[in-house]
Write a protein that holds these residues in place. Structure first.
Motif, PDB file in Angstrom:
ATOM      1  N   CYS A 301       0.854  -1.187   0.000  1.00  0.00           N
ATOM      2  CA  CYS A 301       0.000   0.000   0.000  1.00  0.00           C
ATOM      3  C   CYS A 301       0.888   1.235   0.000  1.00  0.00           C
ATOM      4  O   CYS A 301       1.591   1.508   0.982  1.00  0.00           O
ATOM      5  CB  CYS A 301      -0.920   0.026   1.219  1.00  0.00           C
ATOM      6  SG  CYS A 301      -1.899   1.549   1.327  1.00  0.00           S
ATOM      7  N   PHE A 422     -17.084   3.414  -6.058  1.00  0.00           N
ATOM      8  CA  PHE A 422     -16.453   2.318  -5.322  1.00  0.00           C
ATOM      9  C   PHE A 422     -17.021   0.980  -5.779  1.00  0.00           C
ATOM     10  O   PHE A 422     -16.274   0.008  -5.958  1.00  0.00           O
ATOM     11  CB  PHE A 422     -16.657   2.492  -3.812  1.00  0.00           C
ATOM     12  CG  PHE A 422     -15.499   3.140  -3.117  1.00  0.00           C
ATOM     13  CD1 PHE A 422     -14.497   2.369  -2.551  1.00  0.00           C
ATOM     14  CD2 PHE A 422     -15.408   4.519  -3.040  1.00  0.00           C
ATOM     15  CE1 PHE A 422     -13.414   2.969  -1.915  1.00  0.00           C
ATOM     16  CE2 PHE A 422     -14.328   5.132  -2.402  1.00  0.00           C
ATOM     17  CZ  PHE A 422     -13.332   4.349  -1.837  1.00  0.00           C
ATOM     18  N   LEU A 433      -5.719  -1.252  -6.776  1.00  0.00           N
ATOM     19  CA  LEU A 433      -6.628  -0.110  -6.694  1.00  0.00           C
ATOM     20  C   LEU A 433      -5.808   1.174  -6.723  1.00  0.00           C
ATOM     21  O   LEU A 433      -4.863   1.336  -5.940  1.00  0.00           O
ATOM     22  CB  LEU A 433      -7.440  -0.157  -5.401  1.00  0.00           C
ATOM     23  CG  LEU A 433      -8.626  -1.117  -5.339  1.00  0.00           C
ATOM     24  CD1 LEU A 433      -9.182  -1.171  -3.922  1.00  0.00           C
ATOM     25  CD2 LEU A 433      -9.718  -0.699  -6.309  1.00  0.00           C
ATOM     26  N   LEU A 435      -6.363   5.068  -6.102  1.00  0.00           N
ATOM     27  CA  LEU A 435      -7.377   5.872  -5.420  1.00  0.00           C
ATOM     28  C   LEU A 435      -6.905   7.314  -5.288  1.00  0.00           C
ATOM     29  O   LEU A 435      -5.938   7.593  -4.582  1.00  0.00           O
ATOM     30  CB  LEU A 435      -7.664   5.294  -4.032  1.00  0.00           C
ATOM     31  CG  LEU A 435      -7.997   3.794  -3.970  1.00  0.00           C
ATOM     32  CD1 LEU A 435      -8.126   3.340  -2.522  1.00  0.00           C
ATOM     33  CD2 LEU A 435      -9.270   3.499  -4.742  1.00  0.00           C
ATOM     34  N   ILE A 454     -11.143  -0.962   2.023  1.00  0.00           N
ATOM     35  CA  ILE A 454      -9.778  -0.891   1.501  1.00  0.00           C
ATOM     36  C   ILE A 454      -8.837  -1.689   2.401  1.00  0.00           C
ATOM     37  O   ILE A 454      -7.945  -2.404   1.911  1.00  0.00           O
ATOM     38  CB  ILE A 454      -9.314   0.573   1.395  1.00  0.00           C
ATOM     39  CG1 ILE A 454     -10.232   1.342   0.434  1.00  0.00           C
ATOM     40  CG2 ILE A 454      -7.871   0.640   0.921  1.00  0.00           C
ATOM     41  CD1 ILE A 454     -10.378   0.721  -0.942  1.00  0.00           C
ATOM     42  N   HIS A 457      -9.285  -5.251   1.437  1.00  0.00           N
ATOM     43  CA  HIS A 457      -8.642  -5.532   0.142  1.00  0.00           C
ATOM     44  C   HIS A 457      -7.156  -5.794   0.334  1.00  0.00           C
ATOM     45  O   HIS A 457      -6.593  -6.742  -0.245  1.00  0.00           O
ATOM     46  CB  HIS A 457      -8.867  -4.343  -0.800  1.00  0.00           C
ATOM     47  CG  HIS A 457      -8.076  -4.383  -2.060  1.00  0.00           C
ATOM     48  ND1 HIS A 457      -8.440  -5.157  -3.150  1.00  0.00           N
ATOM     49  CD2 HIS A 457      -6.925  -3.748  -2.416  1.00  0.00           C
ATOM     50  CE1 HIS A 457      -7.552  -4.988  -4.119  1.00  0.00           C
ATOM     51  NE2 HIS A 457      -6.625  -4.140  -3.696  1.00  0.00           N
ATOM     52  N   VAL A 464      -2.579  -1.280  -3.304  1.00  0.00           N
ATOM     53  CA  VAL A 464      -3.253   0.015  -3.335  1.00  0.00           C
ATOM     54  C   VAL A 464      -2.214   1.115  -3.520  1.00  0.00           C
ATOM     55  O   VAL A 464      -1.136   1.071  -2.916  1.00  0.00           O
ATOM     56  CB  VAL A 464      -4.039   0.273  -2.020  1.00  0.00           C
ATOM     57  CG1 VAL A 464      -4.501   1.725  -1.930  1.00  0.00           C
ATOM     58  CG2 VAL A 464      -5.230  -0.665  -1.909  1.00  0.00           C
ATOM     59  N   ILE A 466      -2.762   5.183  -3.074  1.00  0.00           N
ATOM     60  CA  ILE A 466      -3.795   6.140  -2.686  1.00  0.00           C
ATOM     61  C   ILE A 466      -3.184   7.518  -2.483  1.00  0.00           C
ATOM     62  O   ILE A 466      -2.120   7.660  -1.870  1.00  0.00           O
ATOM     63  CB  ILE A 466      -4.528   5.682  -1.396  1.00  0.00           C
ATOM     64  CG1 ILE A 466      -5.566   6.730  -0.954  1.00  0.00           C
ATOM     65  CG2 ILE A 466      -3.554   5.372  -0.272  1.00  0.00           C
ATOM     66  CD1 ILE A 466      -6.444   6.279   0.207  1.00  0.00           C
ATOM     67  N   PRO A 475      -4.651   3.901   4.855  1.00  0.00           N
ATOM     68  CA  PRO A 475      -5.045   2.539   5.239  1.00  0.00           C
ATOM     69  C   PRO A 475      -4.221   2.016   6.405  1.00  0.00           C
ATOM     70  O   PRO A 475      -3.047   2.398   6.589  1.00  0.00           O
ATOM     71  CB  PRO A 475      -4.785   1.724   3.968  1.00  0.00           C
ATOM     72  CG  PRO A 475      -4.921   2.723   2.853  1.00  0.00           C
ATOM     73  CD  PRO A 475      -4.350   4.001   3.414  1.00  0.00           C
TER      74      PRO A 475
END
Length: 496
Positions: A301, A422, A433, A435, A454, A457, A464, A466, A475
């Motif tokens: 992430c 979403f 993802l 974001l 999230i 996920h 991710v 983001i 997150p």
């Protein structure tokens, strides 16, 4: 001295296709009053502001009244008062993207002086001085010559605020104007509102964040399910009750509590999904990104942060394939070799970004928008198959949106539409993802619910990237941090 406007609503209602949006609203706004309008997603805040602004017409009712008090007159037709009211919200900003109005920032502010959508005449020297003064007050004078569509989301919002102030409104309506702004610009915007308190200019201001509350606010109104729950002077107790109403709004999940989850296992042997090397990105001759190098692997992430204009949105759109990398740099996507269409990458990657709320047609149904995520397309060239419809309906049920399937996008609030995006992003169970300010415009319980998804996920091994201005929106399983400034990386942190 500028003339100011008061508004009186009496038993005003609004319905779309037999669905009640506002019910029996009685409310009075007077010069010198600065209102905060609170309420959850779908409460009717935006539609109430647009009704006051004269952009929508209330349902017929013999007892309903909408009166504008202006220069000793009592006007019962909004068209007579409309040119003295300024409304600024996400829809105003989206219009520039939809119609590709790519004027300079100075020209956009100049349209406020003459209350036009697009520049009509050459601006005078005096106009130029006013424009410079407004841009300087908001600390964005350096953007004057930049094209509007090359600006970041937050920079566009500030330019449009300068435009709103250029109209010299008698009544100012501000809908989620802090959304997308970094901390410094958010504070400057609020300070600008507070500094104008001496003018007695009345305004109405909506927000989902208690931290975004202007100190000069004097009154508070709360909407819930289209009904005015309270309206009166702003007190600490009233403010707590107002945000309690938001927190009581229904959400899809049975619980919105985020439990601490274990971080993914070491990603040393994980599969690289994306790799950028010395990447530079240009648009209309301007360099937006410079020398970006990083790798996204399964289970990771990455949080990307930085001030407005740092390049966060450009980076995410580059990863998704909307912007090419200039010669001398490279981008590699797992499984995408020369000759393999980018659409293959987008089958396992989903993007949530502000421009998606503009790209989709206002008359598309929610079901079709969510189903388009299965094809990684904006809009549908052919109707959804029965199997696609089942998957789209399942995604809507998962987010508690099954009752929205047949509605078109123009019937949704900004926050409701974000939840639909979403569902669109999650419908194909993506590995990655991307974001971009994903929680902009959503209320407190919805934000908590989406953040939990999230987290889940990531716990399941997804990846991710983001971009967000709020530390609280990171997150729980964040592994990497990338800070940008002026389109360049200034810090990368690993193994957080």
């Amino acid at each position: 001295m500028r003339a100011l406007m008061g508004v009186q609503l009496q038993q005003v209602s609004l319905a779309y296709e037999s669905r009640a949006v506002l019910q029996g609203i009685s409310w009075q706004i007077q010069p010198g009053q600065r209102w905060v309008l609170a309420g959850g997603n779908g409460a009717g805040k935006t539609q109430l502001l647009k009704l006051i602004a004269g952009d929508v017409w209330p349902s017929p009712d013999a007892n309903a009244q909408r009166i504008y008090h202006w220069q000793g007159q009592h006007l019962d037709q909004p068209m007579l008062a409309k040119e003295h009211i300024t409304y600024l919200g996400p829809e105003r900003q989206d219009r520039y993207e939809r119609y590709e109005w790519n004027f300079t920032a100075a020209a956009v502010v100049g349209t406020g002086l003459y209350r036009s959508d697009i520049p009509l005449d050459r601006l005078t020297a005096a106009d130029g001085l006013q424009i410079t003064r407004l841009l300087t007050q908001l600390h964005i004078a350096h953007l004057a010559r930049r094209r509007f569509l090359t600006l970041s989301y937050g920079e566009r919002r500030l330019v449009l605020l300068a435009r709103a102030l250029a109209t010299r409104p008698a009544l100012l309506l501000l809908d989620e104007v802090c959304s997308g702004l970094d901390t410094d610009h958010r504070l400057r915007l609020l300070q600008r509102l507070d500094a104008g308190a001496r003018s007695r200019l009345p305004w109405v201001y909506t927000t989902h964040h208690a931290l975004d509350m202007p100190r000069s606010a004097t009154h508070l109104a709360v909407l819930r399910d289209g009904q005015l729950q309270q309206a009166g002077k702003l007190t600490a107790a009233a403010l707590r009750r107002a945000f309690a109403v938001q927190a009581a709004a229904p959400v899809a999940a049975a619980t919105v509590k985020r439990r601490l989850i274990a971080k993914p296992h070491s990603t040393v042997h994980s599969e690289p999904l994306l790799q950028l090397s010395k990447a530079c990105v240009y648009a209309e001759g301007a360099r937006l990104l410079r020398d970006i190098t990083f790798t996204v692997q399964t289970g990771q992430c990455w949080v990307v942060h930085g001030g407005n204009g740092a390049g966060k949105s450009t980076l995410l759109r580059t990863l998704y394939g909307d912007h090419p990398v200039a010669v001398g740099g490279s981008i590699t996507r797992a499984g995408i070799e020369p000759g393999v269409p980018l659409a293959e990458f987008r089958q396992w990657t989903s993007l949530i970004a502000p421009q998606l709320q503009t790209d989709h047609g206002q008359y598309e149904t929610v079901l079709d928008v969510v189903g388009s995520g299965l094809r990684a397309s904006v809009g549908l060239n052919e109707p959804l198959t029965d199997a696609e419809r089942r998957r789209a309906r399942a995604a809507l049920r998962d987010l508690g949106l099954q009752g929205f399937a047949a509605r078109n996008l123009r019937q949704l609030s900004y926050g409701q539409l974000r939840r639909v995006l979403f569902a669109r992003a999650l419908v194909n169970k993506p590995r990655l993802l991307l974001l971009d300010e994903p929680y902009a415009g959503v209320d407190t319980p919805t934000r908590a619910d989406l953040m939990r998804r999230i987290d889940a996920h990531l716990a399941a091994g997804g990846a991710v990237v983001i971009a967000t201005h709020y530390r609280a929106e990171w997150p729980l399983a964040t592994t990497h941090e990338l800070e940008l400034a002026g389109g360049r990386p200034v810090r990368q942190t690993h193994d957080l």
